[in-house]
Design a protein around this motif. Structure first.
Motif, PDB file in Angstrom:
ATOM      1  N   UNK A   1      38.692 -12.794  38.983  1.00  0.00           N
ATOM      2  CA  UNK A   1      39.106 -14.020  38.284  1.00  0.00           C
ATOM      3  C   UNK A   1      38.004 -14.515  37.333  1.00  0.00           C
ATOM      4  N   UNK A   2      36.761 -14.525  37.860  1.00  0.00           N
ATOM      5  CA  UNK A   2      35.603 -14.887  37.039  1.00  0.00           C
ATOM      6  C   UNK A   2      34.608 -13.728  37.062  1.00  0.00           C
ATOM      7  N   UNK A   3      34.000 -13.497  35.902  1.00  0.00           N
ATOM      8  CA  UNK A   3      32.913 -12.501  35.853  1.00  0.00           C
ATOM      9  C   UNK A   3      31.755 -13.073  35.051  1.00  0.00           C
ATOM     10  N   UNK A   4      30.584 -12.955  35.607  1.00  0.00           N
ATOM     11  CA  UNK A   4      29.390 -13.418  34.893  1.00  0.00           C
ATOM     12  C   UNK A   4      28.484 -12.222  34.645  1.00  0.00           C
ATOM     13  N   UNK A   5      28.060 -12.078  33.400  1.00  0.00           N
ATOM     14  CA  UNK A   5      27.191 -10.944  33.057  1.00  0.00           C
ATOM     15  C   UNK A   5      26.004 -11.412  32.237  1.00  0.00           C
ATOM     16  N   UNK A   6      24.830 -11.045  32.700  1.00  0.00           N
ATOM     17  CA  UNK A   6      23.576 -11.360  31.989  1.00  0.00           C
ATOM     18  C   UNK A   6      23.495 -12.845  31.636  1.00  0.00           C
ATOM     19  N   UNK A   7      23.872 -13.696  32.560  1.00  0.00           N
ATOM     20  CA  UNK A   7      23.964 -15.124  32.256  1.00  0.00           C
ATOM     21  C   UNK A   7      22.618 -15.814  32.489  1.00  0.00           C
ATOM     22  N   UNK A   8      22.234 -16.582  31.470  1.00  0.00           N
ATOM     23  CA  UNK A   8      21.025 -17.399  31.582  1.00  0.00           C
ATOM     24  C   UNK A   8      21.409 -18.829  31.247  1.00  0.00           C
ATOM     25  N   UNK A   9      21.013 -19.775  32.096  1.00  0.00           N
ATOM     26  CA  UNK A   9      21.201 -21.195  31.781  1.00  0.00           C
ATOM     27  C   UNK A   9      19.897 -21.913  32.090  1.00  0.00           C
ATOM     28  N   UNK A  10      19.236 -22.383  31.030  1.00  0.00           N
ATOM     29  CA  UNK A  10      17.908 -22.997  31.134  1.00  0.00           C
ATOM     30  C   UNK A  10      17.045 -22.122  32.060  1.00  0.00           C
ATOM     31  N   UNK A  11      16.217 -22.786  32.883  1.00  0.00           N
ATOM     32  CA  UNK A  11      15.478 -21.967  33.856  1.00  0.00           C
ATOM     33  C   UNK A  11      16.124 -22.113  35.229  1.00  0.00           C
ATOM     34  N   UNK A  12      17.417 -22.480  35.217  1.00  0.00           N
ATOM     35  CA  UNK A  12      18.109 -22.760  36.488  1.00  0.00           C
ATOM     36  C   UNK A  12      18.854 -21.531  37.003  1.00  0.00           C
ATOM     37  N   UNK A  13      19.626 -20.911  36.105  1.00  0.00           N
ATOM     38  CA  UNK A  13      20.439 -19.771  36.542  1.00  0.00           C
ATOM     39  C   UNK A  13      20.099 -18.526  35.743  1.00  0.00           C
ATOM     40  N   UNK A  14      19.895 -17.449  36.457  1.00  0.00           N
ATOM     41  CA  UNK A  14      19.775 -16.137  35.824  1.00  0.00           C
ATOM     42  C   UNK A  14      20.568 -15.194  36.715  1.00  0.00           C
ATOM     43  N   UNK A  15      21.713 -14.788  36.188  1.00  0.00           N
ATOM     44  CA  UNK A  15      22.642 -13.980  36.988  1.00  0.00           C
ATOM     45  C   UNK A  15      22.945 -12.709  36.207  1.00  0.00           C
ATOM     46  N   UNK A  16      22.670 -11.574  36.794  1.00  0.00           N
ATOM     47  CA  UNK A  16      22.911 -10.317  36.083  1.00  0.00           C
ATOM     48  C   UNK A  16      24.384  -9.933  36.111  1.00  0.00           C
ATOM     49  N   UNK A  17      24.949  -9.988  37.311  1.00  0.00           N
ATOM     50  CA  UNK A  17      26.321  -9.530  37.459  1.00  0.00           C
ATOM     51  C   UNK A  17      26.927 -10.171  38.698  1.00  0.00           C
ATOM     52  N   UNK A  54      30.454 -15.518  30.438  1.00  0.00           N
ATOM     53  CA  UNK A  54      31.165 -16.059  31.604  1.00  0.00           C
ATOM     54  C   UNK A  54      32.647 -15.909  31.295  1.00  0.00           C
ATOM     55  N   UNK A  55      33.296 -15.014  32.012  1.00  0.00           N
ATOM     56  CA  UNK A  55      34.694 -14.701  31.718  1.00  0.00           C
ATOM     57  C   UNK A  55      35.619 -15.281  32.776  1.00  0.00           C
ATOM     58  N   UNK A  56      36.732 -15.836  32.310  1.00  0.00           N
ATOM     59  CA  UNK A  56      37.822 -16.255  33.194  1.00  0.00           C
ATOM     60  C   UNK A  56      39.044 -15.471  32.754  1.00  0.00           C
ATOM     61  N   UNK A  57      39.647 -14.764  33.657  1.00  0.00           N
ATOM     62  CA  UNK A  57      40.774 -13.878  33.329  1.00  0.00           C
ATOM     63  C   UNK A  57      40.422 -13.002  32.124  1.00  0.00           C
ATOM     64  N   UNK A  58      39.239 -12.421  32.195  1.00  0.00           N
ATOM     65  CA  UNK A  58      38.759 -11.470  31.182  1.00  0.00           C
ATOM     66  C   UNK A  58      38.524 -12.062  29.801  1.00  0.00           C
ATOM     67  N   UNK A  59      38.483 -13.372  29.700  1.00  0.00           N
ATOM     68  CA  UNK A  59      38.255 -14.010  28.400  1.00  0.00           C
ATOM     69  C   UNK A  59      37.108 -15.011  28.534  1.00  0.00           C
ATOM     70  N   UNK A  60      36.228 -15.007  27.524  1.00  0.00           N
ATOM     71  CA  UNK A  60      35.076 -15.913  27.553  1.00  0.00           C
ATOM     72  C   UNK A  60      35.542 -17.370  27.713  1.00  0.00           C
ATOM     73  N   UNK A  61      34.928 -18.054  28.656  1.00  0.00           N
ATOM     74  CA  UNK A  61      35.366 -19.424  28.980  1.00  0.00           C
ATOM     75  C   UNK A  61      35.311 -20.338  27.757  1.00  0.00           C
TER      76      UNK A  61
END
Ligand SMILES: Nc1ncnc2c1ncn2[C@@H]1O[C@H](COP(=O)(O)OP(=O)(O)OP(=O)(O)O)[C@@H](O)[C@H]1O
Length: 210
Positions: A1-17, A54-61
């Motif tokens: 439903x949601x996919x996050x790839x290489x996501x960076x948000x400030x110095x708070x979130x760093x999520x690869x996959x 950050x994808x929701x149903x395969x589309x960028x939010x």
């Protein structure tokens, strides 16, 4: 439903996959300040990542219309916001926002009973206690019949017995309707009892130096 790839948000979130499956009740679990609320807010576009997808149903939010997205991906925040008016108004306001027809007083009364709210539909919402407001807010989002529910510590003002009642009702309805939920709790018991999947922030986040 949601996919996050290489996501960076400030110095708070760093999520690869990281992926969140649909039609499941999922829990985000982690220590205070680890970014759980921040991550939830990215899932309905309240916050936008600095980089990555950050994808929701395969589309960028960020490509969705924010109003349309929030009818489908509903957030129940830590504070149960009440609007001026009665309990009825406050229960129905989410449905109105979603463009759905009103619900009969009989159904609303049944919902109040199911939430063990010993209040009348005509009662003023701003006079309710914190825990009562939280249950009205639960009722409001349930009535929206959304696709995805993002719940940020939704039972923080409830005693354990009422929390059990509300979470039972909520998760049963979601499972019956094949909906998706992502909830944040600090209670390991609640996480283990209600979640089909528990995601630990420690496992989601890329730690510094790696
Ligand atoms: N918009 C923002 N800009 C800068 N810093 C922020 C922003 N939002 C949150 N933070 C910081 O990011 C960190 C993570 O906050 P967040 O509320 O996501 O954590 P949490 O895991 O939900 O915490 P808690 O369990 O205490 O509610 C905190 O240190 C917070 O102060």
């Amino acid at each position: 439903m949601f996919q996050l790839r290489h996501v960076q948000f400030k110095d708070i979130l760093h999520i690869e996959n990281f992926s969140i499956p649909g039609q499941r009740v999922c829990c985000l679990f982690g220590e205070s300040g680890s970014g759980k609320s921040t991550l939830l807010k990215m899932l309905n576009g309240m916050l936008t990542q600095d980089s990555g997808e950050v994808l929701y149903k395969n589309q960028e939010i960020s490509s969705y219309d924010p109003v349309d997205l929030r009818k489908e991906v509903v957030m129940l925040g830590q504070d149960a916001v009440m609007f001026e008016g009665t309990v009825r108004d406050n229960l129905l306001i989410g449905r109105k926002f979603s463009g759905k027809e009103e619900t009969s007083d009989q159904k609303l009364g049944e919902l109040l009973n199911a939430l063990r709210l010993g209040k009348q539909l005509e009662d003023e919402a701003d006079k309710l206690s914190g825990g009562e407001k939280q249950r009205v807010a639960f009722g409001r989002v349930l009535l929206m019949d959304a696709e995805v529910y993002l719940l940020d510590e939704p039972t923080s003002a409830l005693d354990v017995e009422t929390e059990t009642l509300v979470m039972d009702l909520f998760t049963n309805q979601l499972r019956e309707r094949d909906k998706t939920a992502v909830f944040v709790t600090h209670s390991k018991e609640v996480a283990e009892k209600y979640a089909d999947e528990i995601f630990y922030m420690n496992d989601i986040l890329v730690s510094e130096g790696t």
